[in-house]
Design a protein around this motif. Sequence first.
Motif, PDB file in Angstrom:
ATOM      1  N   THR A 180       0.888  -1.148  -0.158  1.00 16.90           N
ATOM      2  CA  THR A 180      -0.007  -0.290  -0.012  1.00 16.90           C
ATOM      3  C   THR A 180       0.891   1.319  -0.129  1.00 16.90           C
ATOM      4  N   TRP A 181       2.000   1.332   0.765  1.00 14.18           N
ATOM      5  CA  TRP A 181       2.777   2.601   0.954  1.00 14.18           C
ATOM      6  C   TRP A 181       3.483   2.670  -0.374  1.00 14.18           C
ATOM      7  N   ALA A 182       4.068   1.537  -1.222  1.00 12.30           N
ATOM      8  CA  ALA A 182       4.826   1.723  -2.232  1.00 12.30           C
ATOM      9  C   ALA A 182       3.903   2.287  -3.266  1.00 12.30           C
ATOM     10  N   ASN A 183       2.794   2.113  -3.265  1.00 13.04           N
ATOM     11  CA  ASN A 183       1.825   2.597  -4.467  1.00 13.04           C
ATOM     12  C   ASN A 183       1.191   3.869  -4.004  1.00 13.04           C
ATOM     13  N   GLN A 184       1.626   4.770  -3.116  1.00 11.26           N
ATOM     14  CA  GLN A 184       1.263   6.240  -2.581  1.00 11.26           C
ATOM     15  C   GLN A 184       1.881   7.207  -3.715  1.00 11.26           C
ATOM     16  N   LYS A 185       1.753   6.970  -4.939  1.00 11.15           N
ATOM     17  CA  LYS A 185       2.432   7.980  -5.655  1.00 11.15           C
ATOM     18  C   LYS A 185       1.839   9.199  -5.584  1.00 11.15           C
ATOM     19  N   GLU A 186       0.796   9.697  -5.460  1.00  9.83           N
ATOM     20  CA  GLU A 186       0.298  10.871  -5.436  1.00  9.83           C
ATOM     21  C   GLU A 186       0.855  11.614  -4.083  1.00  9.83           C
ATOM     22  N   LEU A 187       0.894  10.771  -2.930  1.00  7.45           N
ATOM     23  CA  LEU A 187       1.479  11.149  -1.599  1.00  7.45           C
ATOM     24  C   LEU A 187       2.824  11.704  -2.053  1.00  7.45           C
ATOM     25  N   ALA A 188       3.563  10.723  -2.600  1.00  6.05           N
ATOM     26  CA  ALA A 188       5.000  11.203  -2.887  1.00  6.05           C
ATOM     27  C   ALA A 188       5.228  12.410  -3.636  1.00  6.05           C
ATOM     28  N   LEU A 189       4.444  12.478  -4.746  1.00  5.39           N
ATOM     29  CA  LEU A 189       4.386  13.705  -5.807  1.00  5.39           C
ATOM     30  C   LEU A 189       4.039  15.105  -4.822  1.00  5.39           C
ATOM     31  N   LEU A 190       3.150  14.869  -4.025  1.00  4.98           N
ATOM     32  CA  LEU A 190       2.832  16.324  -3.311  1.00  4.98           C
ATOM     33  C   LEU A 190       3.793  16.490  -2.117  1.00  4.98           C
ATOM     34  N   HIS A 191       4.704  15.453  -1.689  1.00  2.16           N
ATOM     35  CA  HIS A 191       5.433  15.501  -0.665  1.00  2.16           C
ATOM     36  C   HIS A 191       6.244  16.820  -1.017  1.00  2.16           C
TER      37      HIS A 191
ATOM     38  N   ILE B 219       6.458  12.203   7.420  1.00  5.68           N
ATOM     39  CA  ILE B 219       6.080  11.143   6.790  1.00  5.68           C
ATOM     40  C   ILE B 219       7.167  10.278   6.208  1.00  5.68           C
ATOM     41  N   SER B 220       8.298  10.759   6.164  1.00  8.24           N
ATOM     42  CA  SER B 220       9.642   9.825   5.972  1.00  8.24           C
ATOM     43  C   SER B 220       9.878   8.724   7.190  1.00  8.24           C
ATOM     44  N   ARG B 221       9.195   9.069   8.246  1.00  8.47           N
ATOM     45  CA  ARG B 221       9.232   8.141   9.387  1.00  8.47           C
ATOM     46  C   ARG B 221       8.676   6.634   8.931  1.00  8.47           C
ATOM     47  N   VAL B 222       7.801   6.958   8.308  1.00  8.48           N
ATOM     48  CA  VAL B 222       7.089   5.633   7.843  1.00  8.48           C
ATOM     49  C   VAL B 222       7.820   4.809   6.891  1.00  8.48           C
ATOM     50  N   THR B 223       8.398   5.532   5.946  1.00  5.67           N
ATOM     51  CA  THR B 223       9.235   4.839   4.871  1.00  5.67           C
ATOM     52  C   THR B 223      10.503   4.469   5.543  1.00  5.67           C
ATOM     53  N   SER B 224      11.173   5.123   6.820  1.00  6.68           N
ATOM     54  CA  SER B 224      12.281   4.461   7.324  1.00  6.68           C
ATOM     55  C   SER B 224      11.976   3.419   8.182  1.00  6.68           C
ATOM     56  N   ARG B 225      10.606   3.109   8.850  1.00 11.49           N
ATOM     57  CA  ARG B 225      10.286   2.124   9.437  1.00 11.49           C
ATOM     58  C   ARG B 225      10.286   0.779   8.650  1.00 11.49           C
ATOM     59  N   LEU B 226       9.596   1.145   7.358  1.00  6.68           N
ATOM     60  CA  LEU B 226       9.563  -0.184   6.428  1.00  6.68           C
ATOM     61  C   LEU B 226      10.946  -0.759   5.969  1.00  6.68           C
ATOM     62  N   PHE B 227      11.773   0.146   5.722  1.00 13.23           N
ATOM     63  CA  PHE B 227      13.021  -0.165   5.546  1.00 13.23           C
ATOM     64  C   PHE B 227      13.832  -0.939   6.544  1.00 13.23           C
ATOM     65  N   VAL B 228      13.660  -0.572   7.758  1.00 14.71           N
ATOM     66  CA  VAL B 228      13.982  -1.344   8.864  1.00 14.71           C
ATOM     67  C   VAL B 228      13.427  -2.591   9.078  1.00 14.71           C
ATOM     68  N   GLY B 229      12.175  -2.578   8.871  1.00 18.77           N
ATOM     69  CA  GLY B 229      11.344  -4.060   8.962  1.00 18.77           C
ATOM     70  C   GLY B 229      12.084  -4.938   7.951  1.00 18.77           C
TER      71      GLY B 229
ATOM     72  N   THR C   9       9.718   5.032  -5.231  1.00 15.82           N
ATOM     73  CA  THR C   9       8.890   5.950  -5.017  1.00 15.82           C
ATOM     74  C   THR C   9       9.134   6.809  -3.698  1.00 15.82           C
ATOM     75  N   TRP C  10      10.004   6.108  -2.659  1.00 16.45           N
ATOM     76  CA  TRP C  10      10.115   6.831  -1.506  1.00 16.45           C
ATOM     77  C   TRP C  10      11.362   7.076  -1.007  1.00 16.45           C
ATOM     78  N   LEU C  11      12.800   6.574  -1.808  1.00 16.86           N
ATOM     79  CA  LEU C  11      13.930   6.982  -1.333  1.00 16.86           C
ATOM     80  C   LEU C  11      14.482   8.438  -1.526  1.00 16.86           C
ATOM     81  N   GLN C  12      14.159   8.830  -2.721  1.00 22.17           N
ATOM     82  CA  GLN C  12      14.630  10.387  -2.870  1.00 22.17           C
ATOM     83  C   GLN C  12      13.974  11.083  -1.947  1.00 22.17           C
TER      84      GLN C  12
END
Length: 529
Positions: free
Chosen positions: A384-395, A406-416, A435-438
């Motif tokens: 679900t998070w990987a497909n949040q393209k609109e949220l990433a563009l608005l970011h 919001i990048s805390r959520v991305t960080s938690r996914l990478f840690v997991g 989608t979320w590394l940059q």
Amino acid sequence: MAEIKITKTEQGQTKIRTVPVAVTPEGFWCCPSPVAFQKTLNKSHNSLHKPKHSPSPPQKPSEKEKKPSSTTIRSVIASDEQQQQQQQSNNNPEETHHHHSIAVPVPVTVVQERPQRQQKVETLPRKVAIEFGEAGSSDAKVILVGKQGFCVKLSVHKKVLVDHSGFFAKKLAERDSVFACLEIESCEDAEIYVETVGLMYCKDVKQRLMKQNVSRVLRVLKVAELLGFSSCIQSCLDYLEAVPWVGEEEEEKVISSILRLKTEGVGVVTTPVLKRVASSSVDPPKETLSRIIELVLRSKEEKSRREMKSIVLKLLREQNGNNVADNFNETIYSSCQSCLDSVLSMFRQQAEADAKQIGVEADNLTWLLDVLAERQAAEEFSVTWANQKELALLHEKLPLVSRYHISRVTSRLFVGIGRGEMLPSKDTRLLLLTTWLQPLFKDYNWLQHGCRSFDGKLVEEGIGRTILTLPLEDQQRILMSWLGSFLNGGDGCPNLQRAFEVWWRRSFVRPYSDRQGSGVSQTDSTSKE
């Protein structure tokens, strides 16, 4: 108050100590403090160690020696059993004869006789005699034979035993003699046996139990069950239903004792006690858990919300998925979607976005992800998070102070993923990085300085491990992109040097194709030989 007089005879010297004993209206004796009696015994022990240079003439007991002290069945029996065990370990024990006689409600003399020769200090009385009711009125005896030959003789009344105990009623029915004598061998808890028989003489057993602790009442309950003492069993259950249980260990002891009663079917109702730990409510666990999650997520008090998140996560971790509704994951994902919708709505407002509320929703998402990871059910969230393209563009259109949470959520996914807590597919991992590394690179400096709980080393390790799970071509593309950001951003960009080194060795030092070719040539040369 009745009195027990303890007489000690040693080499023509006599000392008498008066011990007060409280007597109940029913004729059962008790004493609130065994400490003084124990001190009396200790004084007599210490006196044996004192050197005697010359014989002293007999002395009259002083007033100080006649100071009242208190005793109980507990102190007498427990002390005797312990000392008798110590006597058995002695190679050459000297035989002694000691007798405690406790009569209620009239005064009784307890006499300890010593031979002329000095004996071991550990040697204490081996027998205790106890009489219930009026002195001389008993018509039956119960002899409790404990370990190491220790013995307690109870003078009791057949009618009392028959009225209260199914066990005694059956045994006495088998005997036709006027004066019956019953013997109970291998008695492991003589002290509690005596107390339980004494409770047969009490009108209000529950009131007597109020002065005891949970552990002792459980011991009484066990003996009452063996004796078929139904009214005592019920009083014990009433006590256990009302008294607080302190600690998990005590709670487990109570529950196991009650379940044993329920299994053996002793004819008492155990449900009121078990209701404390087992609910008959018709509300499904899913609804209760959903309500808890909702209350935590919607709390307006930051400190309370943070503490309850920690407690709920700890409890779920302790359960490790046991006894939690199988469809509980649906509730978590429903809450995740609600938080995502709220974040997306605020991002669309851009300049009017509430940075504080975005931070709250991001913290909620991170916590929900922790819960899913503990339940080994976070793969769907990573998709679900990987497909949040609109949220990433608005970011990138929002100020750093509003978006970096919001990048805390991305960080938690990478840690997991780096820890192996979640195992998304290769396509999901690649999409997540694409989608979320940059956006994470751009927010990294703020994450390091704006989040107290942010662990940069852990996040960098998680990102690197996630990249290294991809095909070598994807590793190269992503790490080359990182290299440009790192050389320009410095400490404001994640340090992925370890992942870069691994990719370098895989690509240049000893590529897999070279190793495979080496293996083939070796096989060929071996076959030719």
